[in-house]
Scaffold this motif. Structure first.
Motif, short mmCIF file in Angstrom:
data_model
loop_
_atom_site.label_atom_id
_atom_site.label_comp_id
_atom_site.label_asym_id
_atom_site.label_seq_id
_atom_site.Cartn_x
_atom_site.Cartn_y
_atom_site.Cartn_z
N HIS A 291 36.53 43.19 51.54
CA HIS A 291 38.06 42.49 50.82
C HIS A 291 37.95 40.79 51.55
O HIS A 291 39.08 40.10 51.54
N SER B 64 35.10 41.38 47.42
CA SER B 64 35.22 41.86 47.21
C SER B 64 37.27 41.11 47.76
O SER B 64 36.64 39.99 48.65
N ALA B 65 37.65 41.39 47.66
CA ALA B 65 39.05 42.41 46.20
C ALA B 65 39.33 41.88 45.27
O ALA B 65 39.60 40.63 45.28
N ASP C 257 36.02 51.28 45.00
CA ASP C 257 37.06 51.29 44.86
C ASP C 257 37.40 51.71 43.83
O ASP C 257 38.91 50.10 43.53
N TYR D 159 42.45 53.12 43.91
CA TYR D 159 42.92 53.55 45.59
C TYR D 159 43.29 54.65 45.02
O TYR D 159 44.49 54.90 45.08
N CYS E 240 37.47 47.13 44.79
CA CYS E 240 37.89 46.94 46.00
C CYS E 240 39.22 46.62 44.20
O CYS E 240 40.03 45.54 44.74
#
Length: 588
Positions: A429, A458-459, A151, A154, A111
């Motif tokens: 996240h 994450s992230a 990820d 994005y 992420c």
């Protein structure tokens, strides 16, 4: 760097591929995206001062201007670690390779970008602070490899781009699905994906990230945001719409170019393992003689009901049994979404009454759950935003059987090979740790083949989820019987926050983070350090240690424990039954 800034728009980007232990050769690649129609050679200087040259291989050209030049790197391994210097005209960088018998220091992250959130929030958190922390750590004890768990960028802001106006303006779902793409959208997708990669991977906009990619080789695997939020978990009619097909074609093209330094046609030649269709390619390799890794492609062939197709699992396990060196003690399974995570049953039940394109049935919900569930609509199909996230999870009802079969195959592999299996996952996240384990082996973890630890990291850039959601998930994380004598549960890892305050939610922590991994040669353990941000908007992390023991089980475990690592690797020189490269058939 004195080069014309318009000449090189992205790169150099380093990618790690693998090690041929029979030939003592380390394999990687370097990608440079430049206007050069005839690329200069890449000059490589080894640790002993010897100089090598690599010629560029043209992979693709974007709009007859920007050329994707790939350089193959074949580095002879020595008995000592090396700093490898390389130069492309006036560009010069270096990276580190381990010694022949050394396992790699690695950094896992996910992420690495922001969702579609207010600019003020982005400024409050800062985009590259944790990457700067990574570079500081790299300067002290250099990482050998970055593990990008999904990820890596994005694509979320795509929906707000001008070329998406026809899709935005069409509010009737059936007409959206039947929409034929105007030329402006066809060109818009290509333009957006190319320049979004340049923005996220290039020095101009994110210098610390680009510095890391130029000095630490990567193993990357995509997740949904590398394509678009929730891709693969939408209904079949939406996935088959022309808009999604064109979007996915561009996402594939530039994912394979920027992240894998290849194309779908050349993926196997460049060290990837084919899935059931050309858009899906897995990675099976090693991080030195003690650690194997599988990066599972959970997007390339995904549907709402299958994360991966059965043939992919057959291919992956065939490759594991055929190619893992006899010295391997740990196997890392890298997936975008964690395999071990609190169940989402509460949310699935809350959404059972929701129609496909209407949030109205959820509006009446009150309290914390109602706020989380009804917070926003997915911009692609109008479903509740949380719904595609739930469908993405291995613990969602659609995927539980597939998850169980996958883990059971890994249990068999662990028993037969005496290899400790651990999971690396991101996407959610937050950070945390879960595990599978035998109920009667809690005090004898080194001998438990069913002990499998999940690292959740994450992230590294994106913001944490609402604390309310994490509290609900924490309350849902009691132990679950997996099969027979095996249970799964989350660790109480976070007794204190990075600022020193005592925590109530000890299982999941909403702080930005990454994970540094180190193999302990003396104990055979892998030390996973989850480095969590101390304070949003300020550089600095605090480490939380998770020790994962080696596995000593059965005849295989006794053999590995008593054997000399170098002798086991040398024995591979005379084993030609697995292909011309000794054991690493895909790397030949």
């Amino acid at each position: 760097m004195s080069l014309n800034p318009d000449r090189v728009v992205c790169g150099p980007l380093l990618r790690y591929i693998g090690i041929d232990y029979a030939r003592r050769t380390y394999r990687a690649s370097c990608l440079i995206v430049a206007t050069d129609r005839e690329a200069p050679p890449l000059i490589v200087e080894l640790g002993n001062g010897q100089t090598l040259q690599s010629q560029g291989e043209l992979l693709d050209v974007y709009r007859d201007l920007y050329h994707f030049w790939r350089y193959e790197l074949l580095i002879p391994l020595s008995d000592e670690g090396q700093e490898i210097k390389y130069a492309w005209d006036d560009l010069s960088y270096s990276f580190h390779v381990p010694s022949y018998l050394e396992s790699m220091r690695f950094m896992f992250y996910s992420c690495s970008g922001f969702s579609d959130i207010p600019e003020e929030t982005k400024k409050t958190f800062g985009e590259t602070l944790l990457w700067e922390d990574v570079l500081d750590r790299h300067a002290v004890a250099p990482f050998h490899v970055l593990l990008g768990g999904g990820d890596q960028l994005y694509q979320d802001r795509m929906m707000k781009e001008d070329f998406m106006e026809p899709w935005r303006n069409e509010i009737v779902p059936q007409k959206r699905l039947a929409m034929e793409m105007p030329q402006s959208m066809l060109e818009g997708f290509e333009f957006f994906f190319f320049w979004n990669y340049v923005k996220n991977f290039g020095f101009k906009c994110r210098a610390p990230v680009a510095q890391a990619y130029a000095t630490i080789p990567s193993i990357n695997m995509w997740d949904d945001h590398d394509i678009i939020d929730g891709y693969g978990s939408y209904p079949a009619d939406m996935q088959g719409a022309e808009c999604f097909q064109v979007l996915f074609a561009n996402a594939c093209r530039f994912y394979y170019l920027f992240q894998q330094h290849t194309t779908m046609t050349l993926a196997r030649q460049h060290g990837m393992l084919p899935g059931s269709i050309p858009t899906c390619n897995h990675i099976v390799t090693t991080l030195g003689p003690d650690i194997g890794i599988v990066a599972l492609d959970c997007r390339g062939e995904r549907t709402k009901f299958d994360v991966c197709r059965p043939s992919s699992y057959i291919t992956i396990f065939d490759e594991l049994y055929r190619t893992m060196p006899p010295t391997v003690k740990h196997l890392l399974i890298m997936t975008g979404v964690p395999l071990i995570y609190p169940r989402l049953t509460l949310f699935e039940n809350a959404m059972e009454g929701a129609s496909s394109f209407n949030l109205a049935t959820l509006v009446g919900k009150t309290g914390a759950l109602g706020n989380v569930v009804s917070g926003s609509l997915n911009k692609w199909n109008g479903d509740p935003e949380l719904l595609d996230d739930m469908n993405d999870h291995w613990t969602a009802g659609n995927h539980l059987i597939e998850r169980k079969r996958f883990i059971e195959k890994l249990q068999i592999f662990a028993r037969e090979k005496s290899v400790r299996v651990s999971f690396l996952g991101g996407d959610v996240h937050c950070c945390g740790t879960g595990r599978l384990y035998s109920k009667d082996m809690k005090e004898k973890e080194e001998g438990d083949p069913f002990l499998m630890v999940q690292i959740i990291s994450s992230a590294i850039v994106n913001v944490p989820p609402p604390q309310t959601l994490l509290t609900i998930l924490n309350n849902q994380s009691s132990y679950i019987t997996f099969n027979g004598n095996v249970e799964e549960k989350m660790y109480n890892l976070f007794k204190f926050s990075p600022n020193g305050n005592q925590r109530q939610n000890k299982k999941l922590m909403g702080a930005r983070n990454y994970c540094a991994g180190y193999y302990d040669e003396e104990t055979g353990k892998i030390n996973f350090w989850i480095q969590a941000e101390k304070e949003a908007g300020k550089k600095g992390t605090l480490g939380y240690l998770v020790d994962v023991p080696r596995l000593v089980f059965g005849e295989a475990g006794t053999r590995i424990a008593l054997s000399n690592k170098e002798q086991l690797l040398q024995s591979m020189r005379i084993d030609n039954s697995l292909g011309p490269g000794g054991f690493i058939k895909p790397y030949c």
